[in-house]
Scaffold this motif. Structure first.
Motif, PDB file in Angstrom:
ATOM      1  N   ILE A  62      -2.693  10.414  -6.239  1.00 38.77           N
ATOM      2  CA  ILE A  62      -1.234  10.390  -6.246  1.00 38.77           C
ATOM      3  C   ILE A  62      -0.750  11.336  -7.339  1.00 38.77           C
ATOM      4  N   ASP A  63      -0.304  12.493  -6.931  1.00 37.76           N
ATOM      5  CA  ASP A  63       0.204  13.489  -7.872  1.00 37.76           C
ATOM      6  C   ASP A  63       1.698  13.308  -8.091  1.00 37.76           C
ATOM      7  N   THR A  64       2.163  13.733  -9.246  1.00 39.28           N
ATOM      8  CA  THR A  64       3.573  13.625  -9.584  1.00 39.28           C
ATOM      9  C   THR A  64       4.420  14.532  -8.685  1.00 39.28           C
ATOM     10  N   THR A  65       5.457  13.956  -8.096  1.00 40.29           N
ATOM     11  CA  THR A  65       6.394  14.730  -7.266  1.00 40.29           C
ATOM     12  C   THR A  65       7.820  14.268  -7.576  1.00 40.29           C
ATOM     13  N   LEU A  66       8.787  14.946  -6.982  1.00 48.06           N
ATOM     14  CA  LEU A  66      10.193  14.595  -7.186  1.00 48.06           C
ATOM     15  C   LEU A  66      10.677  13.551  -6.186  1.00 48.06           C
ATOM     16  N   ASP A  67       9.821  13.198  -5.244  1.00 49.58           N
ATOM     17  CA  ASP A  67      10.221  12.274  -4.181  1.00 49.58           C
ATOM     18  C   ASP A  67       9.412  10.979  -4.226  1.00 49.58           C
ATOM     19  N   THR A  68       9.998   9.932  -3.651  1.00 53.90           N
ATOM     20  CA  THR A  68       9.277   8.678  -3.443  1.00 53.90           C
ATOM     21  C   THR A  68       8.296   8.871  -2.288  1.00 53.90           C
ATOM     22  N   ARG A  69       7.096   8.344  -2.442  1.00 57.55           N
ATOM     23  CA  ARG A  69       6.087   8.475  -1.385  1.00 57.55           C
ATOM     24  C   ARG A  69       5.602   7.102  -0.927  1.00 57.55           C
ATOM     25  N   ARG A  70       5.134   7.065   0.294  1.00 63.07           N
ATOM     26  CA  ARG A  70       4.630   5.818   0.872  1.00 63.07           C
ATOM     27  C   ARG A  70       3.247   6.063   1.451  1.00 63.07           C
ATOM     28  N   TYR A  71       2.313   5.157   1.125  1.00 66.44           N
ATOM     29  CA  TYR A  71       0.934   5.259   1.597  1.00 66.44           C
ATOM     30  C   TYR A  71       0.572   3.972   2.342  1.00 66.44           C
ATOM     31  N   ALA A  72       0.037   4.113   3.542  1.00 65.43           N
ATOM     32  CA  ALA A  72      -0.446   2.949   4.288  1.00 65.43           C
ATOM     33  C   ALA A  72      -1.731   2.436   3.646  1.00 65.43           C
ATOM     34  N   LEU A  73      -1.826   1.129   3.461  1.00 65.04           N
ATOM     35  CA  LEU A  73      -3.037   0.537   2.894  1.00 65.04           C
ATOM     36  C   LEU A  73      -4.035   0.158   3.973  1.00 65.04           C
ATOM     37  N   ALA A  74      -3.527  -0.164   5.161  1.00 62.08           N
ATOM     38  CA  ALA A  74      -4.391  -0.494   6.296  1.00 62.08           C
ATOM     39  C   ALA A  74      -4.329   0.648   7.286  1.00 62.08           C
ATOM     40  N   ASN A  75      -5.437   1.320   7.458  1.00 55.16           N
ATOM     41  CA  ASN A  75      -5.477   2.485   8.340  1.00 55.16           C
ATOM     42  C   ASN A  75      -6.369   2.173   9.533  1.00 55.16           C
ATOM     43  N   GLY A  76      -5.840   2.320  10.735  1.00 54.55           N
ATOM     44  CA  GLY A  76      -6.592   1.997  11.937  1.00 54.55           C
ATOM     45  C   GLY A  76      -7.867   2.792  12.100  1.00 54.55           C
ATOM     46  N   ARG A  77      -7.970   3.947  11.440  1.00 58.61           N
ATOM     47  CA  ARG A  77      -9.164   4.777  11.546  1.00 58.61           C
ATOM     48  C   ARG A  77     -10.270   4.319  10.607  1.00 58.61           C
ATOM     49  N   HIS A  78      -9.941   3.425   9.691  1.00 53.35           N
ATOM     50  CA  HIS A  78     -10.915   2.991   8.699  1.00 53.35           C
ATOM     51  C   HIS A  78     -11.054   1.473   8.730  1.00 53.35           C
ATOM     52  N   ASP A  79     -12.237   0.988   8.409  1.00 53.35           N
ATOM     53  CA  ASP A  79     -12.503  -0.445   8.383  1.00 53.35           C
ATOM     54  C   ASP A  79     -12.209  -0.969   6.982  1.00 53.35           C
ATOM     55  N   THR A  80     -10.995  -0.738   6.499  1.00 51.48           N
ATOM     56  CA  THR A  80     -10.657  -1.043   5.112  1.00 51.48           C
ATOM     57  C   THR A  80      -9.931  -2.376   5.001  1.00 51.48           C
ATOM     58  N   ALA A  81     -10.475  -3.254   4.172  1.00 52.90           N
ATOM     59  CA  ALA A  81      -9.893  -4.580   3.978  1.00 52.90           C
ATOM     60  C   ALA A  81      -9.433  -4.812   2.544  1.00 52.90           C
ATOM     61  N   ARG A  82      -9.758  -3.885   1.638  1.00 53.16           N
ATOM     62  CA  ARG A  82      -9.390  -3.993   0.227  1.00 53.16           C
ATOM     63  C   ARG A  82      -8.720  -2.701  -0.216  1.00 53.16           C
ATOM     64  N   ALA A  83      -7.848  -2.818  -1.207  1.00 54.95           N
ATOM     65  CA  ALA A  83      -7.249  -1.635  -1.812  1.00 54.95           C
ATOM     66  C   ALA A  83      -7.342  -1.764  -3.325  1.00 54.95           C
ATOM     67  N   ALA A  84      -7.745  -0.676  -3.974  1.00 55.45           N
ATOM     68  CA  ALA A  84      -7.769  -0.600  -5.427  1.00 55.45           C
ATOM     69  C   ALA A  84      -6.798   0.492  -5.837  1.00 55.45           C
ATOM     70  N   ILE A  85      -5.876   0.162  -6.732  1.00 60.32           N
ATOM     71  CA  ILE A  85      -4.838   1.093  -7.138  1.00 60.32           C
ATOM     72  C   ILE A  85      -4.842   1.218  -8.655  1.00 60.32           C
ATOM     73  N   LEU A  86      -4.896   2.438  -9.133  1.00 61.78           N
ATOM     74  CA  LEU A  86      -4.783   2.717 -10.567  1.00 61.78           C
ATOM     75  C   LEU A  86      -3.567   3.602 -10.749  1.00 61.78           C
ATOM     76  N   LEU A  87      -2.516   3.042 -11.336  1.00 65.30           N
ATOM     77  CA  LEU A  87      -1.291   3.790 -11.576  1.00 65.30           C
ATOM     78  C   LEU A  87      -1.289   4.263 -13.024  1.00 65.30           C
TER      79      LEU A  87
END
Length: 300
Positions: A17-42
């Motif tokens: 997540i790079d610094t930008t002038l806009d608000t961004r949105r990221y999907a945590l559950a992606n149908g292409r991936h078997d992802t059940a957990r999310a780790a976020i470091l802000l």
């Protein structure tokens, strides 16, 4: 794409997540991936996590480890920076390991950890290095290493464990009963596949069968055997949905004496045969829905 690359691509995704002038949105559950957990470091700024009807606010430096339901997302404010990892249960479990020292990490994997305004600068720096390493490794595609990913993820899990305060709770305990329940869970993680009798767990804990039964029922509203069966069923569901193991291999991996015995146990617990459960789970995942699997996070 090589088999290794396919496996890694199905079990992990990373975003810097790079610094930008806009608000961004990221999907945590992606149908292409078997992802059940999310780790976020802000690392800077602020963000919010939307999980169904639940919302979690993050203020940097912040760390979050969450289970990911469908339609969940991360909204990052302008001027914020950090990392987002989407991870499968398979990858997380392998990173945690199987030995005695892995029990706290496997325990943490089912928990929600949110820490805002961290003052542990050195820990944040070390975690940032691991998040960055995983993000870079995933960019290698077919050259990426599963072992490299699990090694850095293990470091992140250890930091989550320490920063959350769970390490102190596990060592000190806030009551005799909670300490015994924690020890019971640790023993269950280590010996679940050996199918110990409840009496043996009680003996290892240095208490009577009746006392262990009373503690579990009064605290968790479930008998020791029900808790063990819940854990075994949860593990079976994960393997059926998130691994390429055959039903015979799942049965053997979980310590059942035969596939027939495993199938009977599983059907009594879920109302479905293992084969039917796997089929329905795949059909629901293809529609980006989550099949209900009893969570193990209600243990202390």
């Amino acid at each position: 794409m090589t088999p290794v690359a396919q496996r890694i691509n199905a079990n992990a995704a990373a975003h810097r997540i790079d610094t930008t002038l806009d608000t961004r949105r990221y999907a945590l559950a992606n149908g292409r991936h078997d992802t059940a957990r999310a780790a976020i470091l802000l690392l800077s700024g602020s963000a919010s996590i939307s999980l169904d009807k639940d919302s979690i606010e993050l203020a940097a430096p912040a760390l979050a480890w969450v289970n990911v339901p469908p339609q969940s997302h991360l909204r990052v404010s302008a001027g914020s920076a950090g990392y987002l990892l989407s991870l499968s249960d398979v990858l997380v479990k392998e990173a945690a390991g199987q030995g005695a020292e892995s029990v706290p990490l496997r325990y943490l994997a089912d928990r929600r950890i949110v820490q805002n305004r961290l003052d542990a600068a050195e820990a944040v720096q070390e975690m940032s290095a691991s998040f960055r390493s995983i993000e870079r490794e995933l960019k290698l595609g077919g050259k990426a290493s599963w072992s490299y990913l699990t090694a850095h993820l293990a470091l992140i899990l250890i930091h989550c464990w320490r920063l959350s305060g769970l390490e102190d709770v596990s060592q000190q305990g806030h009551s005799t009963n909670s300490t015994l329940l924690m020890r019971f869970r640790h023993l269950a993680e280590l010996h679940l596949r050996e199918h110990w009798k409840i009496a043996r767990y009680a003996a290892e804990l240095g208490i009577s069968h009746d006392r262990l039964h009373d503690i579990c029922v009064r605290t968790l509203k479930r008998t020791p055997l029900e808790l063990l069966h819940d854990r075994l069923t949860h593990e079976a569901c994960l393997r059926l949905v998130r691994s390429g193991l055959t039903i015979e291999q799942v049965a053997a991996d979980l310590g059942f004496r035969s596939t027939t015995h495993f199938s009977r146990f599983f059907r009594l617990r879920t109302g479905l045969t293992p084969a039917r459960y796997r089929l329905e789970a795949k059909q629901q995942v293809s529609r980006n829905e989550a099949l209900a699997i009893r969570n193990y996070a209600d243990w202390p």
